[in-house]
Design a protein around this motif. Structure first.
Motif, short mmCIF file in Angstrom:
data_model
loop_
_atom_site.label_atom_id
_atom_site.label_comp_id
_atom_site.label_asym_id
_atom_site.label_seq_id
_atom_site.Cartn_x
_atom_site.Cartn_y
_atom_site.Cartn_z
N ILE A 84 0.84 -1.20 0.00
CA ILE A 84 0.00 0.00 0.00
C ILE A 84 0.88 1.25 0.00
CG2 ILE A 84 -1.62 1.38 1.37
CD1 ILE A 84 -2.85 -1.28 2.32
N ILE A 85 1.89 1.27 0.86
CA ILE A 85 2.81 2.41 0.93
C ILE A 85 3.51 2.61 -0.41
CG2 ILE A 85 4.95 3.27 1.96
CD1 ILE A 85 4.11 1.88 4.54
N SER A 86 4.05 1.51 -0.95
CA SER A 86 4.81 1.61 -2.20
C SER A 86 3.94 2.10 -3.33
CB SER A 86 5.41 0.25 -2.54
OG SER A 86 6.30 0.37 -3.61
N LYS A 87 2.72 1.56 -3.46
CA LYS A 87 1.83 1.98 -4.55
C LYS A 87 1.41 3.44 -4.39
CE LYS A 87 -0.03 -2.43 -6.08
NZ LYS A 87 -1.24 -3.25 -6.32
N THR A 88 1.17 3.84 -3.15
CA THR A 88 0.81 5.24 -2.91
C THR A 88 1.95 6.17 -3.33
OG1 THR A 88 -0.59 4.59 -1.05
CG2 THR A 88 0.07 6.90 -1.15
N LEU A 89 3.18 5.79 -2.99
CA LEU A 89 4.33 6.59 -3.37
C LEU A 89 4.53 6.58 -4.89
CD1 LEU A 89 6.80 5.57 -0.55
CD2 LEU A 89 5.72 7.80 -0.85
N HIS A 90 4.30 5.43 -5.52
CA HIS A 90 4.40 5.36 -6.98
C HIS A 90 3.45 6.35 -7.63
CE1 HIS A 90 5.97 0.93 -6.84
NE2 HIS A 90 6.94 1.81 -6.68
N ASP A 91 2.21 6.38 -7.15
CA ASP A 91 1.20 7.27 -7.73
C ASP A 91 1.61 8.73 -7.55
OD1 ASP A 91 -0.05 4.89 -8.15
OD2 ASP A 91 -1.77 5.29 -6.86
N ALA A 92 2.10 9.05 -6.36
CA ALA A 92 2.54 10.43 -6.09
C ALA A 92 3.76 10.77 -6.95
CB ALA A 92 2.87 10.59 -4.61
N ALA A 93 4.67 9.81 -7.11
CA ALA A 93 5.87 10.04 -7.90
C ALA A 93 5.52 10.31 -9.36
CB ALA A 93 6.82 8.85 -7.79
N PHE A 94 4.46 9.64 -9.86
CA PHE A 94 4.06 9.88 -11.25
C PHE A 94 3.69 11.35 -11.46
CE2 PHE A 94 0.54 10.52 -14.24
CZ PHE A 94 1.20 10.20 -15.43
N ASP A 95 2.94 11.92 -10.52
CA ASP A 95 2.55 13.33 -10.65
C ASP A 95 3.78 14.24 -10.68
OD1 ASP A 95 -0.15 12.74 -10.73
OD2 ASP A 95 -0.41 12.92 -8.56
N ILE A 96 4.80 13.90 -9.88
CA ILE A 96 6.03 14.69 -9.87
C ILE A 96 6.75 14.55 -11.21
CG2 ILE A 96 8.31 14.91 -8.80
CD1 ILE A 96 6.99 13.93 -6.18
#
Length: 300
Positions: A84-96
């Protein structure tokens, strides 16, 4: 709100690393402990003076998520929690990463800005092609054999109805041989499916991917199984309508694109193969643009 169907985290990490001179290791490793990830991240930040604010925000987001989940899990993170943490960070990283690359929005039926190396954003109704799935349809006792059999029975039934309305003498004078006509009709019906099987086999030899998206205006998006966020076996059945693809144009296969060196047999063979592919795919454009996808998703 985006629903990701496909996300290439390796490219996202690379974009952030090149832009901010640092990389969040937790974005690519779901199985290491949060403590190890945090230590690695802090070491990276201390070791370079050019880290931007985006990585720090991700670090804080990870810490907040980890802390909340640790309290819920009683002090230890489960594998599911780490995912869950990793996927959440992946999604946020995409926006960056998206903000860094600023992809050009390509409207339907417009290829005027297509150049290799450009980042683009396409919102389309794509055709999803799964070559493995399509090949299975043509196997012995597969659905195509059933369709052929059903169509042949229908052709024969319709021919019998026509035959019942004429006596033998009328048919003789008209020069109609019903058995031959029925066979021709069945052969013509079967040929259209046999031709499709040949096309699928040819595409298998030309494209080193099992799955891809194709748009009517000439965009080909090969898909790597590693980066699917949904089960790719379900994609053609469960998902339809407009989806968005963000990626880089890596090749343009066009009618005016000639081998750089006509004496180079390898370049000539590649050009010929590309020409065959361009003619096989159902597009309305003269150029075929190959996109290396970063993300495919619903929503904005």
């Amino acid at each position: 709100m985006k629903q990701f169907l496909y996300l290439d985290t390796d490219i996202i990490n690379s974009i952030i690393a090149q832009t901010e001179k640092g990389l969040v290791q937790s974005l690519s490793d779901e199985e290491v402990s949060t403590e190890t990830e945090t230590d690695s991240l802090n070491a990276s930040i201390k070791g370079t003076g050019t880290i931007g604010g985006s990585i720090v925000k991700l670090a804080k987001a990870e810490a907040n998520l980890s802390g909340s989940l640790e309290s819920i899990e009683g002090g230890s993170l489960s594998s599911t929690s780490r995912q869950i943490i990793s996927k959440t960070l992946h999604d946020a990283a995409f926006d960056i990463a998206y903000a860094y690359i600023s992809p050009s929005e390509i409207e339907l039926q417009s290829q005027s800005n297509d150049e290799t190396g450009n980042y683009v954003e396409l919102t389309r109704v794509f055709d999803f092609v799964d070559l493995d799935y399509l090949e299975k349809l043509f196997e012995k006792d597969g659905i195509i054999e059933f369709i052929k059999k059903t169509s042949a029975e229908q052709i024969e039934a319709e021919a019998e109805k026509v035959k019942e309305g004429h006596n033998r003498e009328q048919l003789r004078k008209a020069g109609i041989n019903f058995k031959q006509e029925i066979k021709k009709a069945i052969d013509a019906n079967n040929k259209q499916y046999d031709d499709i099987a040949v096309i699928i086999k040819a595409m298998r030899g030309l494209i080193p991917y099992n799955r891809m998206l194709i748009s009517s205006d000439g965009y080909l998006v090969p898909l790597n199984t590693k980066y699917f966020r949904v089960d790719p076996l379900d994609l053609g059945f469960k998902y339809g309508g407009e989806i968005t693809c963000v990626g880089m144009i890596t090749n343009i296969i066009g009618e005016d694109t000639n081998p750089n060196d006509e004496n180079n047999i390898f370049a000539t063979v590649q050009f010929t193969a590309n020409e065959v592919l361009r003619k096989l795919l159902p597009t309305s454009e003269n150029n075929l643009c190959v996109i290396h996808p970063i993300a495919i998703y619903y929503g904005r």
